[in-house]
Design an enzyme around this catalytic site. Structure first.
Site, PDB file in Angstrom:
ATOM      1  N   ASP A   1      12.030  71.313  10.173  1.00 39.90           N
ATOM      2  CA  ASP A   1      12.123  70.336   9.081  1.00 39.90           C
ATOM      3  C   ASP A   1      12.702  71.009   7.843  1.00 39.90           C
ATOM      4  OD1 ASP A   1      11.026  68.325  10.584  1.00 39.90           O
ATOM      5  OD2 ASP A   1       8.988  68.642   9.865  1.00 39.90           O
TER       6      ASP A   1
ATOM      7  N   LYS B   1      13.528  65.490   7.510  1.00 41.58           N
ATOM      8  CA  LYS B   1      13.453  64.153   6.914  1.00 41.58           C
ATOM      9  C   LYS B   1      12.929  64.337   5.496  1.00 41.58           C
ATOM     10  CE  LYS B   1      10.576  62.568  10.120  1.00 41.58           C
ATOM     11  NZ  LYS B   1      10.612  63.497  11.214  1.00 41.58           N
TER      12      LYS B   1
ATOM     13  N   MET C   1       3.068  62.893  -0.534  1.00 40.18           N
ATOM     14  CA  MET C   1       4.244  62.068  -0.842  1.00 40.18           C
ATOM     15  C   MET C   1       3.868  60.987  -1.868  1.00 40.18           C
ATOM     16  SD  MET C   1       5.329  61.982   3.146  1.00 40.18           S
ATOM     17  CE  MET C   1       3.639  62.090   3.657  1.00 40.18           C
TER      18      MET C   1
HETATM   19  C1  LIG Z   1       5.831  65.210   5.766  1.00 38.17           C
HETATM   20  S1  LIG Z   1       4.550  65.755   4.725  1.00 38.17           S
HETATM   21  C2  LIG Z   1       4.010  67.184   5.567  1.00 38.17           C
HETATM   22  C3  LIG Z   1       2.711  67.751   5.061  1.00 38.17           C
HETATM   23  C4  LIG Z   1       2.366  69.063   5.739  1.00 38.17           C
HETATM   24  N1  LIG Z   1       2.154  68.844   7.146  1.00 38.17           N
HETATM   25  C5  LIG Z   1       1.159  69.783   5.126  1.00 38.17           C
HETATM   26  O1  LIG Z   1       0.155  69.972   5.803  1.00 38.17           O
HETATM   27  O2  LIG Z   1       1.277  70.197   3.969  1.00 38.17           O
HETATM   28  C6  LIG Z   1       5.511  66.400   3.388  1.00 38.17           C
HETATM   29  C7  LIG Z   1       4.737  66.278   2.090  1.00 38.17           C
HETATM   30  O3  LIG Z   1       3.774  67.310   2.007  1.00 38.17           O
HETATM   31  C8  LIG Z   1       3.641  67.743   0.671  1.00 38.17           C
HETATM   32  N2  LIG Z   1       4.099  69.130   0.574  1.00 38.17           N
HETATM   33  C9  LIG Z   1       4.551  69.915   1.567  1.00 38.17           C
HETATM   34  N3  LIG Z   1       4.821  71.164   1.108  1.00 38.17           N
HETATM   35  C10 LIG Z   1       4.521  71.156  -0.208  1.00 38.17           C
HETATM   36  C11 LIG Z   1       4.561  72.130  -1.240  1.00 38.17           C
HETATM   37  N4  LIG Z   1       4.968  73.385  -1.008  1.00 38.17           N
HETATM   38  N5  LIG Z   1       4.168  71.768  -2.482  1.00 38.17           N
HETATM   39  C12 LIG Z   1       3.729  70.518  -2.734  1.00 38.17           C
HETATM   40  N6  LIG Z   1       3.665  69.550  -1.801  1.00 38.17           N
HETATM   41  C13 LIG Z   1       4.044  69.861  -0.555  1.00 38.17           C
HETATM   42  C14 LIG Z   1       4.509  66.794  -0.153  1.00 38.17           C
HETATM   43  O4  LIG Z   1       3.716  65.676  -0.510  1.00 38.17           O
HETATM   44  C15 LIG Z   1       5.572  66.444   0.852  1.00 38.17           C
HETATM   45  O5  LIG Z   1       6.255  65.262   0.477  1.00 38.17           O
END
Ligand SMILES: C[S@@+](CC[C@H](N)C(=O)[O-])C[C@H]1O[C@@H](n2cnc3c(N)ncnc32)[C@H](O)[C@@H]1O
Length: 241
Positions: free
Chosen positions: A35, A57, A172
């Site tokens: 991703d 995505k 998100m």
């Molecule tokens: C598709 S989701 C995946 C979440 C992921 N599986 C997790 O456990 O963090 C993607 C969302 O996770 C959050 N996210 C992922 N990495 C991040 C980071 N380094 N800082 C802040 N938010 C993050 C944001 O809300 C982003 O839009």
């Protein structure tokens, strides 16, 4: 022979938060499907010659459809070898893991899941606060701020999300947060409830914005950045504000 798929969590971004098991799966992989948030330095662990395939995505940008990603994963696995499906944070949290597992099961393809550090716990670690507190936050809830259309999900459990004694982490969250906050205030959540927007957690450009729920909603009505972000609110800790 059919291949084997490892769903691997890459953590929130800091390469040092990749688990040892994640590194070993990357080193063995013949193909890595990754991703957007799992790109960059993580891929340095892949063996020379491995296929590195971006299937990211991101909100608001053109990106492969989920069924295309699942199909690609099945096709790679049918080609044999070790396949890593690299997902940000923990692969089981808002990572569309279910659809990909279903596609593999339909073809009798074996897989495993290697957990990763979720951005939710990385955010509280960055803010130097606990996610739970013994007396005042006995419940944690993770919720997504948007549905497949990008809007605020219609079937939210509003009373649970308005519980000031829980710690809530919204993934998100940015585009729909003002609308969510308005619904929660109507349900009785005080507008001054402590909140934090955590962007690019564990990355060099990390930003933590501490405010009240109302203050954060106002900021997001004015401007929204492209950075991945989470909003945490509730019984966080007085130290947040
Ligand atoms: C598709 S989701 C995946 C979440 C992921 N599986 C997790 O456990 O963090 C993607 C969302 O996770 C959050 N996210 C992922 N990495 C991040 C980071 N380094 N800082 C802040 N938010 C993050 C944001 O809300 C982003 O839009």
């Amino acid at each position: 022979m059919t291949g084997f798929v490892s769903f691997v969590g890459s953590g929130p971004g800091d390469p040092e938060l990749l688990t040892l098991k994640a590194v070993s799966r990357l080193k063995e992989a013949d193909a890595v499907l990754f991703d957007d948030l799992s790109s960059g330095s993580f891929l340095k662990h892949a063996k020379p010659g491995a296929d590195l395939v971006a299937v990211g995505k991101r909100a608001g940008r053109a990106s492969p459809k989920q069924n295309h990603v699942s199909r690609l994963l099945v096709d790679y696995a049918k080609g044999g070898g070790r396949i890593v499906r690299l997902k940000s944070g923990d692969p089981g949290i808002f990572g569309r893991l279910e659809e990909e597992i279903t596609a593999l099961k339909a073809e009798d393809i074996a897989f495993e899941i290697i957990p990763g550090v979720t951005s939710a716990t990385a955010a509280t670690a960055a803010a130097m606060i606990p996610l739970t507190r013994r007396l005042s936050s006995r419940r944690v809830q993770f919720v997504t701020g948007h549905d497949v259309t990008g809007g605020l999900p219609e079937d939210l459990n509003v009373p649970a999300l308005a519980d000031p004694m829980a710690t809530t982490v919204v993934f998100m969250p940015k585009r729909t947060f003002p609308a969510l906050a308005a619904r929660l205030f109507e349900a009785g959540l005080p507008p001054e409830t402590p909140a934090m927007l955590a962007e690019n957690v564990s990355r060099p450009d990390q930003q933590l914005i501490r405010d009240s729920m109302q203050g954060l909603a106002q900021r997001l009505e004015e401007s929204i950045s492209d950075a991945p972000g989470l909003i945490l609110y509730g019984s966080l800790s007085e130290d947040v504000l």
